[in-house]
Motif scaffolding. Sequence first.
Motif, short mmCIF file in Angstrom:
data_model
loop_
_atom_site.label_atom_id
_atom_site.label_comp_id
_atom_site.label_asym_id
_atom_site.label_seq_id
_atom_site.Cartn_x
_atom_site.Cartn_y
_atom_site.Cartn_z
N ASN A 26 -6.14 -3.51 -6.90
CA ASN A 26 -5.13 -3.15 -5.89
C ASN A 26 -4.20 -2.07 -6.41
OD1 ASN A 26 -6.10 -4.97 -4.00
ND2 ASN A 26 -4.87 -6.64 -4.82
N ASP A 27 -3.85 -2.11 -7.68
CA ASP A 27 -3.00 -1.07 -8.27
C ASP A 27 -3.68 0.29 -8.19
OD1 ASP A 27 -1.23 -3.11 -8.84
OD2 ASP A 27 -1.71 -3.18 -10.97
N LEU A 29 -6.13 1.21 -6.08
CA LEU A 29 -6.23 1.61 -4.68
C LEU A 29 -4.89 2.11 -4.16
CD1 LEU A 29 -8.52 -1.22 -3.27
CD2 LEU A 29 -9.14 1.17 -3.70
N ASN A 30 -3.80 1.45 -4.51
CA ASN A 30 -2.46 1.89 -4.10
C ASN A 30 -2.13 3.26 -4.69
OD1 ASN A 30 -1.83 -0.34 -2.53
ND2 ASN A 30 -0.99 -1.48 -4.24
N ALA A 31 -2.41 3.45 -5.96
CA ALA A 31 -2.09 4.72 -6.64
C ALA A 31 -2.88 5.88 -6.05
CB ALA A 31 -2.36 4.60 -8.13
N SER A 32 -4.08 5.61 -5.53
CA SER A 32 -4.91 6.68 -4.98
C SER A 32 -4.81 6.75 -3.45
CB SER A 32 -6.36 6.49 -5.40
OG SER A 32 -6.83 5.23 -4.98
N CYS A 33 -3.88 5.99 -2.86
CA CYS A 33 -3.67 5.97 -1.40
C CYS A 33 -4.93 5.58 -0.64
CB CYS A 33 -3.15 7.32 -0.91
SG CYS A 33 -1.57 7.77 -1.63
N LEU A 34 -5.69 4.64 -1.17
CA LEU A 34 -6.93 4.19 -0.55
C LEU A 34 -6.87 2.73 -0.09
CD1 LEU A 34 -9.47 5.84 -3.00
CD2 LEU A 34 -8.87 6.61 -0.71
N THR A 35 -5.69 2.23 0.18
CA THR A 35 -5.56 0.82 0.52
C THR A 35 -6.21 0.47 1.85
OG1 THR A 35 -3.37 1.27 1.43
CG2 THR A 35 -3.47 0.42 -0.82
N ASN A 36 -6.39 1.43 2.74
CA ASN A 36 -6.99 1.14 4.04
C ASN A 36 -8.46 1.54 4.11
OD1 ASN A 36 -4.61 0.09 5.15
ND2 ASN A 36 -3.85 2.15 5.55
#
Length: 80
Positions: A26-27, A29-36
């Motif tokens: 999750n960290d 994905l959040n850092a790479s703006c890929l959460t969605n």
Amino acid sequence: LPCAITSEGVVDTCSYPWTKGDTIVNDLLNASCLTNVPTWIVNDAELAAIGLLAESRSSNATLVFTIGHGVGAALILGEP
């Protein structure tokens, strides 16, 4: 990642410096703006088997063994 990861993206057991309960997936994905973005977590053997099956364009079973810092394997029956 050479780690067991829960369906929530939390590290369970790992041979790297992450500890149980880390939220490394999750960290990242959040850092790479890929959460969605839908994300699959696979190991090297699984990824190799998926790639080989896709490249062969066949519906046959694919079996891959890997040897590195440990031994791994993946078996895909039919198309991925």
